[in-house]
Design a protein around this motif. Sequence first.
Motif, mmCIF file in Angstrom:
data_model
loop_
_atom_site.group_PDB
_atom_site.id
_atom_site.type_symbol
_atom_site.label_atom_id
_atom_site.label_comp_id
_atom_site.label_asym_id
_atom_site.label_seq_id
_atom_site.Cartn_x
_atom_site.Cartn_y
_atom_site.Cartn_z
ATOM 1 N N LEU A 79 -32.875 -8.326 7.838
ATOM 2 C CA LEU A 79 -32.557 -7.874 6.702
ATOM 3 C C LEU A 79 -35.130 -8.072 6.566
ATOM 4 O O LEU A 79 -35.210 -9.506 7.271
ATOM 5 N N THR A 80 -35.536 -7.480 6.498
ATOM 6 C CA THR A 80 -36.631 -7.760 5.863
ATOM 7 C C THR A 80 -37.294 -6.623 4.388
ATOM 8 O O THR A 80 -37.538 -5.712 4.728
ATOM 9 N N THR A 81 -37.770 -7.823 4.232
ATOM 10 C CA THR A 81 -38.879 -7.261 3.357
ATOM 11 C C THR A 81 -39.698 -7.941 2.767
ATOM 12 O O THR A 81 -39.852 -8.737 3.235
ATOM 13 N N THR A 82 -40.570 -7.068 2.061
ATOM 14 C CA THR A 82 -42.460 -6.671 1.992
ATOM 15 C C THR A 82 -42.008 -8.319 0.417
ATOM 16 O O THR A 82 -41.813 -8.046 -0.440
ATOM 17 N N THR A 83 -42.558 -9.290 0.513
ATOM 18 C CA THR A 83 -43.084 -10.246 -0.824
ATOM 19 C C THR A 83 -44.174 -10.154 -0.946
ATOM 20 O O THR A 83 -44.570 -10.476 -2.063
ATOM 21 N N ASN A 84 -45.495 -9.745 -0.890
ATOM 22 C CA ASN A 84 -46.650 -9.991 -1.342
ATOM 23 C C ASN A 84 -47.140 -7.664 -1.681
ATOM 24 O O ASN A 84 -47.569 -7.180 0.138
ATOM 25 N N PRO A 85 -47.057 -7.413 -2.562
ATOM 26 C CA PRO A 85 -47.549 -6.415 -2.342
ATOM 27 C C PRO A 85 -48.856 -5.207 -1.531
ATOM 28 O O PRO A 85 -49.713 -4.426 -1.625
ATOM 29 N N ASP A 86 -49.881 -5.966 -1.564
ATOM 30 C CA ASP A 86 -51.147 -6.461 -1.192
ATOM 31 C C ASP A 86 -50.713 -5.275 0.619
ATOM 32 O O ASP A 86 -50.825 -6.427 1.246
ATOM 33 N N VAL A 87 -51.582 -4.752 1.088
ATOM 34 C CA VAL A 87 -51.373 -3.552 2.437
ATOM 35 C C VAL A 87 -52.070 -4.997 3.116
ATOM 36 O O VAL A 87 -51.828 -4.824 4.446
ATOM 37 N N LYS A 88 -53.679 -5.125 2.766
ATOM 38 C CA LYS A 88 -54.409 -6.084 3.350
ATOM 39 C C LYS A 88 -53.799 -7.127 4.085
ATOM 40 O O LYS A 88 -54.541 -7.713 4.719
ATOM 41 N N SER A 89 -52.998 -7.929 3.466
ATOM 42 C CA SER A 89 -52.306 -9.135 4.179
ATOM 43 C C SER A 89 -50.741 -9.015 2.767
ATOM 44 O O SER A 89 -50.172 -10.108 2.470
ATOM 45 N N PRO A 90 -49.800 -8.307 3.790
ATOM 46 C CA PRO A 90 -48.477 -8.501 3.323
ATOM 47 C C PRO A 90 -48.160 -10.046 3.838
ATOM 48 O O PRO A 90 -47.944 -10.686 4.149
ATOM 49 N N GLU A 91 -46.985 -10.285 2.956
ATOM 50 C CA GLU A 91 -46.642 -10.955 3.036
ATOM 51 C C GLU A 91 -44.472 -10.838 3.731
ATOM 52 O O GLU A 91 -44.490 -10.261 2.963
ATOM 53 N N LEU A 92 -44.155 -11.218 4.434
ATOM 54 C CA LEU A 92 -42.772 -10.727 4.281
ATOM 55 C C LEU A 92 -41.685 -11.665 4.067
ATOM 56 O O LEU A 92 -41.922 -12.752 5.201
ATOM 57 N N PHE A 93 -40.495 -11.494 4.289
ATOM 58 C CA PHE A 93 -39.180 -12.528 4.393
ATOM 59 C C PHE A 93 -38.168 -11.510 5.251
ATOM 60 O O PHE A 93 -37.955 -10.455 4.746
ATOM 61 N N SER A 94 -38.161 -12.306 6.273
ATOM 62 C CA SER A 94 -37.099 -11.750 7.079
ATOM 63 C C SER A 94 -35.683 -12.733 7.309
ATOM 64 O O SER A 94 -35.743 -14.436 7.097
ATOM 65 N N MET A 95 -34.745 -12.143 7.402
ATOM 66 C CA MET A 95 -33.739 -12.863 8.150
ATOM 67 C C MET A 95 -32.734 -12.026 8.517
ATOM 68 O O MET A 95 -32.609 -11.046 8.659
ATOM 69 N N ILE A 96 -31.907 -13.145 9.485
ATOM 70 C CA ILE A 96 -31.210 -12.135 10.654
ATOM 71 C C ILE A 96 -30.058 -12.988 11.089
ATOM 72 O O ILE A 96 -29.907 -14.362 10.990
ATOM 73 N N ILE A 97 -29.176 -12.377 10.179
ATOM 74 C CA ILE A 97 -27.646 -13.352 9.917
ATOM 75 C C ILE A 97 -26.886 -12.653 10.577
ATOM 76 O O ILE A 97 -26.353 -11.555 10.633
ATOM 77 N N GLY A 98 -25.729 -13.661 10.927
ATOM 78 C CA GLY A 98 -24.028 -13.053 11.274
ATOM 79 C C GLY A 98 -23.579 -13.383 13.082
ATOM 80 O O GLY A 98 -23.663 -14.283 12.957
ATOM 81 N N ASN A 99 -22.595 -12.528 13.008
ATOM 82 C CA ASN A 99 -21.913 -12.680 14.095
ATOM 83 C C ASN A 99 -22.987 -12.751 15.190
ATOM 84 O O ASN A 99 -23.051 -13.486 16.346
ATOM 85 N N GLY A 100 -23.719 -11.928 15.501
ATOM 86 C CA GLY A 100 -24.944 -12.281 16.690
ATOM 87 C C GLY A 100 -25.317 -13.052 16.689
ATOM 88 O O GLY A 100 -26.695 -12.874 18.098
ATOM 89 N N VAL A 101 -25.578 -13.655 15.467
ATOM 90 C CA VAL A 101 -26.191 -14.742 15.878
ATOM 91 C C VAL A 101 -26.005 -15.891 16.268
ATOM 92 O O VAL A 101 -24.696 -16.806 15.542
ATOM 93 N N LYS A 102 -26.498 -17.132 17.176
ATOM 94 C CA LYS A 102 -26.468 -18.297 16.721
ATOM 95 C C LYS A 102 -25.260 -19.112 15.515
ATOM 96 O O LYS A 102 -26.113 -19.182 15.460
ATOM 97 N N ASP A 103 -24.590 -19.725 16.166
ATOM 98 C CA ASP A 103 -24.034 -20.535 15.271
ATOM 99 C C ASP A 103 -24.315 -19.854 13.378
ATOM 100 O O ASP A 103 -24.409 -20.507 12.778
#
Length: 145
Positions: A79-103
Motif C-alpha cells: 500500500l502506498t498513498t500520497t500524504t501531501n498533495p503538493d506535486v513538487k514535494s510529495p510525501e508518501l506513506f507506504s507499507m508492505i504487510i502479509g505473508n510475503g514479508v518477514k515476520d
Amino acid sequence: FLSVSQIQSDRQLCSKVVNFRFLEEDTKYNSFPDVSIVIPSQRSSGATSNTATASGTVQRVIEPILSNPEILSETTIILTTTTNPDVKSPELFSMIIGNGVKDFAMTNNTEVNHYHFLRTLEEGFRMGHLNQNDAKSEPLTGFWK
C-alpha cells in the motif's frame, strides 16, 4: 492503468479493472485474486485532498485486513498513498504487510518513492521495466521471505 492505450484497446485487460469498492467484498469473503493493484481515486489517495482523507482511506482498507489473520497468512499487501498533495514535494506513506514479508511486518525508514515500488513489482513479477525513472530506481529488498 486505463490511461495506457495498450490496456484501453484490450477488452480482456479492461475486464480485469474493477471499482475500488470491490476490495471491501474481496476482504469480507477472503477472495483476493492472485495479484491486485488497488488504486484509490485522486481524492481518496490524498493526491487532491489532504492527509486526513488519505488516512481515512488507508484505515478503511487496512483495518479489516489486519483483523483477519487468514488474509494476512495468504496475502502480501503493498500500500502506498500520497500524504501531501503538493506535486513538487510529495510525501508518501507506504507499507508492505502479509505473508510475503518477514515476520509479517517490518519497518524501513529509507526514503523511497513510487518508482522504487514500481521497480519492486517489476522485479518481483519479472516484468522488465518501462525504461523511464523506474529503470533508474533500485527495487526494495530485505523484507521478502
